[in-house]
Design a protein around this motif. Sequence first.
Motif: not given
Length: 224
Positions: A50-56, A63-77
């Motif tokens: 969430v922090a990476a999304f709002w700082q982009a 999306r690229n930042r979230v995909a790199a962090i979200d290993g469980r696929g909870l935020v990316l969808p």
Amino acid sequence: MERWHWLAQGDAVTQATALLLLALSVASWVVMLYKGWLLARSRRQVPRCVAAFWQADDLATARNRVAAIDGRGLVLPLVDALQAQRMPAAAVRPLAQQGAASAQLTRGLRAALQSASGPLQWGQVLLASIGTLAPFVGLLGTVWGIHHALSLLADSQSIGIAQLAAPVGEALVMTAAGLAVAIPAVLGYNLQGRSAGRIEAELEGFAHDLQAMFGDGAPSAAMA
């Protein structure tokens, strides 16, 4: 080995009950250990996403930042739902894309939240079932063990307290075994359910923020 002598001398029902309790215990601990690891990772990853999304600076970078962090696929969808809503409309669109932009985003975010709740709620039904079922399985083993012990003692010529105490006391171990299986399962269900609820609440808050900021369909300067 003498403490397990009663189990070795038990009939098929007693032994099957003991094996069932063992299987329920193993299943509950496997679920709790895996679920604990999953929730621990999710508690760390979701706030970082969430922090990476709002700082982009733009949606693609976010999306690229979230995909790199979200290993469980909870935020990316959730991010993908926002990105899909902001794509140019095709000439021929399905019904899901013919409504207002706000309604489309709401539908996409709701579907994303439902997909995220699956991993977070995984195993909860099993833990609840084991916590409810195990005491009754142990009680069944106790009742049957007492019945089996009394049947054996009935064949003997003399029956006294000394002859009854040992087999009946050993049969009562099944009740304790059922509670030993049920109590960790109930605790795991409550604690992990509470942890999963906190993560779901954070995801719902993020979805609400996305809806509030981008639900009107107007392109944002930062996200265009």
